[in-house]
Enzyme design. Structure first.
Site, short mmCIF file in Angstrom:
data_model
loop_
_atom_site.label_atom_id
_atom_site.label_comp_id
_atom_site.label_asym_id
_atom_site.label_seq_id
_atom_site.Cartn_x
_atom_site.Cartn_y
_atom_site.Cartn_z
N HIS A 30 -7.06 -5.98 -1.28
CA HIS A 30 -5.97 -5.16 -1.31
C HIS A 30 -4.79 -5.96 -0.35
O HIS A 30 -4.86 -6.63 0.55
CB HIS A 30 -6.51 -4.08 -0.09
N SER A 57 0.85 -1.32 -0.01
CA SER A 57 0.01 -0.11 -0.08
C SER A 57 0.83 1.27 -0.16
O SER A 57 1.75 1.39 -0.81
CB SER A 57 -0.89 -0.12 1.21
N ASP A 103 -8.88 -5.85 -5.68
CA ASP A 103 -8.68 -4.50 -4.78
C ASP A 103 -9.40 -3.36 -5.03
O ASP A 103 -8.89 -2.62 -6.31
CB ASP A 103 -6.96 -4.26 -4.76
#
Length: 636
Positions: free
Chosen positions: A386, A218, A355
């Site tokens: 994710h 991320s 995601d």
């Protein structure tokens, strides 16, 4: 006496042999071990109680907290003790993050209110403050148990304006690229590290080979790419996992103000508040060190207040533009695709096709450009949401090759894409020559009328299908609209039932001709697999194949929008999110067009009407085997 002298000589010779033998043992250094192209766990390195852990502050080339001094970022190091006792030099696995020192609390009003008309300004939101966590010398324990026993040093740093790092968070600004560059420069002997944030006692990375690999998920996956775009020497390889590669693409879609999945009303200034754990006094917890008045910008109570005023309340407020959603200089400066020119690092990209937070286009756009630049590049995709790094074995081979110079065939690998197929484990991806699948060919599908039920989706063009109208109502979720048998809040066009599987691989695209009865309207498009099966939620993929959003006001360009003339038809073309999915026999592929998406877009008052010209609207679908396989799957 002669015998006695002979005995002494024998004893002396034996003693010398023993000393020499043990001296040889003492001189034998611990080194990494490689097998099948991977670094193996070495017992002498796998000694957590003996690992050396320390921290320091690396000086950068910028000043973003207004004190007139170059910002220093907080860095921590974990390394095998042999780097001290045996003079061993090792390569580095490096992860940087804005999250290590804590994040803002979840309070009412922290997100932007989305319940208002398009083009209107929402009420000011709340600004929660972060209470910094963590103590020296340990910033994070991530990556350590995996890589230190395999012969690596693990380094962490807090990004600017977070934790004990000086400066301001900018959420994609230049300093978030230059900060990890400075750390890599220090690891390579080109920058200065200090024992204290304002002290003059230096620290050197005498244990570093000068070869660095970065990874993270991320935001932590964004920073490796940010560092690589500087072209910094020594950064040999990056493995970003679900990275945000453009903050425009994170918070906007084709001119439309759109939230990331699960965070309705979030925008770049919300993320700024969420991570801004720096700028507090005293700077060092549990110490006597304090920032004197000379270190705080004049007119401000703290460095945090200075950063809030300069970055959040000025630069972000003026640049992010929640009114039009247009792509501008502010967003262009936070789009790493624009900065890739100097990049030299090898790239193993990882992402999930489902995601809906950091959407799969973020990785694909960078992977595609890296290939065009001739960089060593592979991509790993899975069917989950994710996160989700590549298998450790795959990461190990990449780090082993680029950081230890072991020839293990990575660069000669004929397959560039690794995709976890539906139902398979993350550790068992299927190899393909590339992504998209080279055997995929675009087919154009046309719409046939059927509202308010469902129309058809076919590869043959049927003329004079006319126009169909939907009425916007954000109170119905996209899932509810897709499952509805009859509703005037969406238009749905479906293929006949598949008699054979269809493999989609690539980036679907829609060309749509539409009119609105209002000057502004949301436009949402879902590609779904029907009939809807609630039980599929627990599996690797659900009924949503892919999605896309756009602002019809941006039908000419994402950089410039203009109010729609009610009743006038406009044509626009935009991509849906990349996908690689096998649609099973017995299912139908459905194209759903609607206006406000309850989970992603603003929520204007219901009632806006969108009219679609079916003859001017097409869906381009990348199908493995092209139109022949598509027709065969339909049993024609």
């Amino acid at each position: 006496m002669t015998n006695f002298l002979k005995l002494k000589s024998i004893i002396f010779s034996f003693s010398i042999s023993i000393i020499t033998l043990f001296s040889g043992f003492a001189q034998e250094k611990t080194t990494p071990i490689f097998q099948d192209g991977e670094a193996q766990i070495v017992e002498a390195f796998n000694t957590p109680d003996k690992w050396i852990r320390h921290d320091l502050f690396v000086e950068t080339e910028f000043d973003t907290d207004g004190d007139g001094k170059l910002d220093r970022v907080h860095v921590s190091v974990t390394r095998p003790f042999q780097t001290d006792t045996e003079g061993l030099k090792l390569p580095i696995i490096y992860e940087s993050s804005p999250y290590y020192a804590g994040v803002a609390p979840d309070v009412d009003g922290v997100f932007w209110d989305v319940n208002h008309e398009l083009g209107e300004t929402a009420q000011e939101r709340a600004h929660p403050e972060v209470k910094r966590l963590g103590e020296r010398p340990i910033i994070s324990n991530s990556q350590i148990k995996t890589w230190v026993p395999r012969g690596y040093i693990v380094v962490h740093s807090s990004s600017p304006g977070t934790g004990l790092s000086q400066g301001s968070p900018t959420v994609g600004g230049d300093n978030e690229s230059l900060a990890p560059k400075a750390v890599i420069d220090w690891l390579c002997g080109r920058a200065k590290g200090y024992t204290e944030p304002y002290g003059n006692k230096t620290v050197e990375a005498f244990w570093s080979t000068g070869k660095v690999g970065m990874t993270g998920t991320s935001y932590n996956g964004t920073i490796p790419l940010a560092a690589a775009t500087t072209g910094v020497e020594g950064l040999e390889v990056i493995i970003p996992v679900a990275p945000n590669t453009s903050y425009y693409h994170y918070y906007r879609s084709n001119g439309l103000v759109r939230s990331p999945g699960g965070y309705l009303g979030e925008d770049i200034d919300v993320l700024y508040d969420y991570i801004h754990s720096g700028g507090e006094e005293p700077l060092i917890p549990n110490s006597d060190f304090k920032v004197n008045d000379a270190n705080i910008p004049k007119g401000y109570k703290s460095k945090r207040a200075y950063s809030n005023a300069k970055i959040r309340d000025t630069e972000m407020k003026n640049g992010m533009d929640r009114i039009t959603g247009d792509y501008n200089d502010f967003w262009a400066g936070r789009d790493y695709l624009n900065d890739m020119g100097p990049m030299k690092a090898a790239l193993l990209m990882s992402h999930g096709f489902n995601d809906w937070n950091v959407m799969p286009e973020h990785s694909y756009r960078i992977y595609k450009r890296a290939k065009e630049m001739g960089l060593p590049t592979q991509i790993y995709y899975h069917q989950f949401g994710h996160g989700g790094p590549p298998p450790v074995s795959m990461m190990n081979k990449w780090f082993t090759h680029y950081l230890h110079n072991v020839e293990n065939g990575i660069e000669e690998e004929p397959n560039k894409a690794w995709i976890v197929r539906e139902g398979d484990k993350m550790s068992n991806p299927t190899a393909y020559k590339d992504y998209p699948n080279p055997e995929a060919k675009d087919i154009v599908l046309h719409l046939t009328s059927g509202a308010p039920k469902a129309g058809g989706l076919t590869n043959t063009k049927a003329l004079k299908q006319g126009k169909e109208t939907l009425i916007d109502n954000y109170s119905f979720s996209g899932e509810a609209l897709a499952r509805a048998e009859i509703t005037n809040h969406r238009l749905l066009y479906i293929t006949p039932k598949l008699e054979k599987d269809i493999h989609i691989s690539g980036v679907p695209k829609i060309t749509i001709k539409l009119a609105s009865n209002k000057p502004a309207a949301n436009l949402s498009v879902w590609l779904v697999s029907l009939p809807w099966d609630e039980s599929r939620r627990a599996k690797t993929t659900d009924n949503i194949i892919t999605r896309g959003w756009a602002d019809p006001q941006n039908h000419k360009s994402i950089t410039e929008s203009a109010p729609l003339k009610p009743g006038k038809f406009y044509e626009m073309t935009f991509n849906l999110q990349p996908d690689d999915q096998v649609i099973k026999a017995g299912q139908q592929i459905g194209l759903m067009i609607f206006s406000s998406d309850k989970e992603y877009t603003l929520h204007p008052k219901p009632g806006a009407e969108l009219t679609i010209d079916l003859d001017g609207t097409t869906l381009t679908l990348p199908v493995v085997g092209g139109v022949e396989n598509f027709v065969n799957a339909l049993g024609k």
